[in-house]
Design a protein around this motif. Structure first.
Motif, mmCIF file in Angstrom:
data_model
loop_
_atom_site.group_PDB
_atom_site.id
_atom_site.type_symbol
_atom_site.label_atom_id
_atom_site.label_comp_id
_atom_site.label_asym_id
_atom_site.label_seq_id
_atom_site.Cartn_x
_atom_site.Cartn_y
_atom_site.Cartn_z
ATOM 1 N N ALA A 1 3.108 6.906 5.325
ATOM 2 C CA ALA A 1 3.317 5.994 5.005
ATOM 3 C C ALA A 1 3.602 4.797 5.049
ATOM 4 N N ALA A 2 2.943 4.684 6.860
ATOM 5 C CA ALA A 2 3.626 3.878 7.772
ATOM 6 C C ALA A 2 1.870 2.678 7.732
ATOM 7 N N SER A 3 0.366 3.985 8.417
ATOM 8 C CA SER A 3 -0.130 4.000 7.482
ATOM 9 C C SER A 3 -1.326 2.766 5.973
ATOM 10 N N THR A 4 -0.458 3.355 5.013
ATOM 11 C CA THR A 4 -0.391 2.707 3.624
ATOM 12 C C THR A 4 0.396 1.386 3.263
ATOM 13 N N TYR A 5 1.302 1.354 4.531
ATOM 14 C CA TYR A 5 1.860 -0.064 4.115
ATOM 15 C C TYR A 5 1.439 -0.822 4.647
ATOM 16 N N LEU A 6 0.290 -0.765 6.143
ATOM 17 C CA LEU A 6 -0.233 -1.660 6.827
ATOM 18 C C LEU A 6 -1.188 -2.634 5.946
ATOM 19 N N ARG A 7 -1.594 -1.471 5.143
ATOM 20 C CA ARG A 7 -2.752 -1.326 4.584
ATOM 21 C C ARG A 7 -2.702 -2.311 3.952
ATOM 22 N N GLN A 8 -1.658 -2.293 3.129
ATOM 23 C CA GLN A 8 -0.792 -3.303 1.621
ATOM 24 C C GLN A 8 -0.930 -4.139 2.047
ATOM 25 N N GLY B 1 -2.807 -17.337 -0.897
ATOM 26 C CA GLY B 1 -3.027 -18.330 -0.877
ATOM 27 C C GLY B 1 -4.663 -18.636 -2.304
ATOM 28 N N GLN B 2 -5.050 -16.683 -3.301
ATOM 29 C CA GLN B 2 -6.131 -16.936 -3.526
ATOM 30 C C GLN B 2 -5.939 -15.404 -4.592
ATOM 31 N N ALA B 3 -6.422 -15.654 -5.625
ATOM 32 C CA ALA B 3 -6.227 -14.478 -7.276
ATOM 33 C C ALA B 3 -7.243 -12.981 -5.874
ATOM 34 N N PRO B 4 -6.430 -12.325 -6.051
ATOM 35 C CA PRO B 4 -7.598 -11.062 -5.305
ATOM 36 C C PRO B 4 -8.513 -10.354 -6.163
ATOM 37 N N PRO B 5 -9.784 -10.418 -5.811
ATOM 38 C CA PRO B 5 -10.438 -9.661 -6.834
ATOM 39 C C PRO B 5 -10.626 -8.401 -7.918
ATOM 40 N N GLN B 6 -10.668 -8.426 -9.170
ATOM 41 C CA GLN B 6 -11.148 -7.607 -9.878
ATOM 42 C C GLN B 6 -11.273 -5.818 -9.196
ATOM 43 N N TYR C 1 -2.429 -10.568 3.387
ATOM 44 C CA TYR C 1 -2.622 -11.217 3.873
ATOM 45 C C TYR C 1 -4.113 -11.669 3.710
ATOM 46 N N TYR C 2 -4.404 -10.851 3.505
ATOM 47 C CA TYR C 2 -6.359 -11.796 3.617
ATOM 48 C C TYR C 2 -6.775 -12.297 2.430
ATOM 49 N N TYR C 3 -5.741 -12.307 1.532
ATOM 50 C CA TYR C 3 -5.774 -12.514 -0.017
ATOM 51 C C TYR C 3 -4.386 -13.960 -0.180
#
Length: 209
Positions: free
Chosen positions: A165-172, A181-186, A177-179
């Motif tokens: 659960a912690a790994s999934t939360y950190l990955r999400q 201010g912009q739309a994430p890629p599809q 945060y990586y995207y």
């Protein structure tokens, strides 16, 4: 004076013993008779006659005849296999001899039906022995649970651990945060995502349990 008292005691002792013996003799009763069936008046052999409260008893002979010495007020219990038990009380005002014809009622009990089958042949025994389903033991159940397909099914039904659960939360959170201010890629145009989707479809990840 003491000698005179002792003399009278010695003279009265036989009379006291005699009176006690007479009382004991008057309380002794000899009960004899025959035990028969209530419906057909046939003699019942080997009937147990026990004095309740004392280790005393007897049995009836082949003609159903019995004889026993008891005390007034005793209770005689007549028991035999297949008949209802009977309790007879010797009355206090009875004489020293009692002749008794004791009737006993048949105790009918219905047992479940028993089906007697023939012994199976060797061929039948071997066939039934081979086709008999033996329940799995602990080792076999553990071996089946270690199967890859079974592990996948169990993993989908089990909740995620704290580390997962912690790994999934950190990955999400990192992807969010990586995207920022912009739309994430599809991923619909991502060939790697399509490859993962096809593999998951082949494995049956989307199949309803």
């Amino acid at each position: 004076m003491k000698k005179l008292v002792l003399y009278f005691l010695l003279l009265s002792a036989p009379f006291a013993v005699r009176a006690q013996f007479d009382r004991l003799k008057d309380s002794v009763v000899q009960v004899y008779g025959v035990i028969m069936t209530a419906d057909s008046l046939k003699a019942i052999p080997a009937v147990s006659i026990v004095v309740k409260g004392r280790n005393q008893g007897t049995f009836s002979n082949d003609q159903g005849v019995f004889s026993i010495v008891v005390l007034k007020g005793d209770q005689l219990e007549f028991t035999s296999v297949g008949y209802k038990p009977v309790l007879y009380t010797v009355k206090q005002d009875s004489g020293n001899q009692i002749s008794l014809i004791q009737l006993m009622v048949v105790d009918a009990q219905y047992l479940p039906a028993t089906v007697i089958a023939a012994r199976p042949t060797r061929e039948q025994f071997e066939r039934d022995f081979v086709n008999t389903k033996v329940p799995d033991d602990g080792i076999e159940i553990a071996r089946q649970n270690n199967d890859a397909a079974k592990r996948r099914i169990l993993s989908r039904s089990l909740p995620a651990s704290s580390g997962e659960a912690a790994s999934t939360y950190l990955r999400q959170s990192a992807q969010k945060y990586y995207y920022q201010g912009q739309a994430p890629p599809q991923n619909i145009f991502n060939p790697l995502a399509w490859a993962d989707f096809i593999q998951a479809w082949k494995r049956g990840d989307f199949r309803n349990n």
